[in-house]
Scaffold this motif. Structure first.
Motif, PDB file in Angstrom:
ATOM      1  N   ASP A  34     -32.945  -2.813 -18.266  1.00  0.00           N
ATOM      2  CA  ASP A  34     -33.410  -1.485 -18.158  1.00  0.00           C
ATOM      3  C   ASP A  34     -32.972  -0.537 -16.930  1.00  0.00           C
ATOM      4  O   ASP A  34     -32.442   0.406 -16.955  1.00  0.00           O
ATOM      5  CB  ASP A  34     -34.948  -1.088 -18.579  1.00  0.00           C
ATOM      6  CG  ASP A  34     -35.099  -1.167 -20.009  1.00  0.00           C
ATOM      7  OD1 ASP A  34     -34.106  -1.522 -20.630  1.00  0.00           O
ATOM      8  OD2 ASP A  34     -36.343  -1.294 -20.257  1.00  0.00           O
ATOM      9  N   ALA A  35     -33.343  -1.233 -15.709  1.00  0.00           N
ATOM     10  CA  ALA A  35     -32.937  -0.718 -14.375  1.00  0.00           C
ATOM     11  C   ALA A  35     -31.473  -0.406 -14.386  1.00  0.00           C
ATOM     12  O   ALA A  35     -30.844   0.502 -13.725  1.00  0.00           O
ATOM     13  CB  ALA A  35     -33.553  -1.272 -13.401  1.00  0.00           C
ATOM     14  N   GLU A  38     -30.061   2.491 -16.352  1.00  0.00           N
ATOM     15  CA  GLU A  38     -30.294   3.541 -15.601  1.00  0.00           C
ATOM     16  C   GLU A  38     -29.508   4.052 -14.426  1.00  0.00           C
ATOM     17  O   GLU A  38     -28.841   4.872 -14.220  1.00  0.00           O
ATOM     18  CB  GLU A  38     -31.649   3.681 -15.251  1.00  0.00           C
ATOM     19  CG  GLU A  38     -32.787   3.761 -16.547  1.00  0.00           C
ATOM     20  CD  GLU A  38     -34.365   3.931 -16.142  1.00  0.00           C
ATOM     21  OE1 GLU A  38     -35.095   4.550 -16.824  1.00  0.00           O
ATOM     22  OE2 GLU A  38     -34.407   3.127 -14.985  1.00  0.00           O
ATOM     23  N   ARG A  43     -29.203   8.036 -15.096  1.00  0.00           N
ATOM     24  CA  ARG A  43     -30.253   8.997 -15.699  1.00  0.00           C
ATOM     25  C   ARG A  43     -31.042   7.758 -16.383  1.00  0.00           C
ATOM     26  O   ARG A  43     -30.776   6.867 -16.669  1.00  0.00           O
ATOM     27  CB  ARG A  43     -29.697   9.778 -16.842  1.00  0.00           C
ATOM     28  CG  ARG A  43     -28.897   9.470 -17.744  1.00  0.00           C
ATOM     29  CD  ARG A  43     -27.777  10.717 -18.665  1.00  0.00           C
ATOM     30  NE  ARG A  43     -26.892   9.745 -19.284  1.00  0.00           N
ATOM     31  CZ  ARG A  43     -27.030  10.211 -20.627  1.00  0.00           C
ATOM     32  NH1 ARG A  43     -27.504  11.242 -21.104  1.00  0.00           N
ATOM     33  NH2 ARG A  43     -25.834   9.644 -21.345  1.00  0.00           N
ATOM     34  N   SER A  44     -32.272   8.503 -16.798  1.00  0.00           N
ATOM     35  CA  SER A  44     -33.210   7.535 -17.120  1.00  0.00           C
ATOM     36  C   SER A  44     -33.066   7.043 -18.730  1.00  0.00           C
ATOM     37  O   SER A  44     -32.205   7.830 -19.417  1.00  0.00           O
ATOM     38  CB  SER A  44     -34.597   8.227 -17.039  1.00  0.00           C
ATOM     39  OG  SER A  44     -34.679   9.276 -18.091  1.00  0.00           O
ATOM     40  N   SER A  46     -35.376   7.355 -21.090  1.00  0.00           N
ATOM     41  CA  SER A  46     -35.849   8.481 -21.719  1.00  0.00           C
ATOM     42  C   SER A  46     -34.580   9.465 -22.139  1.00  0.00           C
ATOM     43  O   SER A  46     -34.619   9.964 -23.169  1.00  0.00           O
ATOM     44  CB  SER A  46     -36.924   8.893 -21.200  1.00  0.00           C
ATOM     45  OG  SER A  46     -37.741   9.969 -21.936  1.00  0.00           O
ATOM     46  N   ASP A  47     -33.991   9.890 -21.033  1.00  0.00           N
ATOM     47  CA  ASP A  47     -33.087  11.148 -20.947  1.00  0.00           C
ATOM     48  C   ASP A  47     -31.954  10.490 -21.925  1.00  0.00           C
ATOM     49  O   ASP A  47     -31.193  11.349 -22.710  1.00  0.00           O
ATOM     50  CB  ASP A  47     -32.355  11.164 -19.537  1.00  0.00           C
ATOM     51  CG  ASP A  47     -33.448  12.054 -18.868  1.00  0.00           C
ATOM     52  OD1 ASP A  47     -34.421  12.634 -19.661  1.00  0.00           O
ATOM     53  OD2 ASP A  47     -32.978  12.091 -17.588  1.00  0.00           O
ATOM     54  N   SER A 116     -42.264   8.144 -20.226  1.00  0.00           N
ATOM     55  CA  SER A 116     -41.038   7.472 -20.002  1.00  0.00           C
ATOM     56  C   SER A 116     -40.513   6.310 -21.204  1.00  0.00           C
ATOM     57  O   SER A 116     -39.571   5.994 -20.903  1.00  0.00           O
ATOM     58  CB  SER A 116     -41.175   7.036 -18.739  1.00  0.00           C
ATOM     59  OG  SER A 116     -42.005   5.908 -18.621  1.00  0.00           O
ATOM     60  N   ARG A 117     -41.405   6.412 -21.923  1.00  0.00           N
ATOM     61  CA  ARG A 117     -41.168   5.354 -23.095  1.00  0.00           C
ATOM     62  C   ARG A 117     -40.947   5.980 -24.346  1.00  0.00           C
ATOM     63  O   ARG A 117     -41.921   6.271 -25.160  1.00  0.00           O
ATOM     64  CB  ARG A 117     -42.377   4.407 -23.076  1.00  0.00           C
ATOM     65  CG  ARG A 117     -42.520   3.542 -21.847  1.00  0.00           C
ATOM     66  CD  ARG A 117     -43.621   2.465 -21.725  1.00  0.00           C
ATOM     67  NE  ARG A 117     -43.849   2.003 -20.593  1.00  0.00           N
ATOM     68  CZ  ARG A 117     -43.390   0.971 -20.094  1.00  0.00           C
ATOM     69  NH1 ARG A 117     -42.259   0.244 -20.765  1.00  0.00           N
ATOM     70  NH2 ARG A 117     -43.408   0.617 -18.860  1.00  0.00           N
TER      71      ARG A 117
END
Length: 168
Positions: A34-35, A38, A43-44, A46-47, A116-117
């Motif tokens: 996940d990191a 991103e 971007r995250s 979520s975005d 964020s999830r």
């Protein structure tokens, strides 16, 4: 080269936190997919979900997991939905995969079900239970080991996994 161990489980199971503790015990790097997604996207997650949709995120995730299984040699922590993808499940075949099992009480304390999830944004508790019920059979099928994380510290969980790996 392939990872020493792959950690899977639902949101709140401790994949990133336990992964860091385990990487320290094993003296290997931690790679959190996940990191990495991103960082690559700038971007995250979520975005990415909001702007591009879940299918786009899943494509990015599938590619990152495949790359990481081939190129990373330490502890690999996957996003909660990654193993559900049939192609990712195939990539995980033959790897040492640990399912970090967690109940909703511990998961909610750990993550607070914040915005964020993205898959938990609406009615977080019900969404988490639904996701877990859908994903549990896949987690159990893919895993070579299952570790119960209920009420345990990340260090204790990491020590159990290290023992399972024959590294303690």
């Amino acid at each position: 080269m392939s990872p020493r161990v792959v950690l899977i489980g639902p949101p709140g199971s401790g994949k990133s936190t336990v992964g860091a503790a385990l990487a320290g015990l094993l003296d290997v790097p931690l790679h959190d997919t996940d990191a990495a997604i991103e960082a690559a996207a700038g971007r995250s997650i979520s975005d990415i979900f909001i702007e591009d949709g879940e299918p786009t995120f899943r494509e990015l995730e599938r590619a990152e997991v495949a790359r990481a299984v081939e190129q990373e040699h330490g502890v690999l922590a996957l996003g909660g939905g990654a193993p559900v993808d049939p192609l990712t499940e195939q990539v995980l075949a033959g790897q040492v995969v640990v399912f970090l099992d967690v109940g909703i009480a511990d998961a909610s304390r750990r993550v607070g079900f914040d915005q964020s999830r993205p898959l938990l944004a609406v009615n977080p508790r019900a969404s988490w239970v639904r996701l877990m019920n859908e994903r549990r059979p896949v987690y159990e099928r893919v895993a070579t080991h299952r570790v119960d994380t209920a009420g345990r510290t990340p260090q204790a969980i990491a020590e159990e996994i290290a023992t399972l790996l024959g590294s303690s």
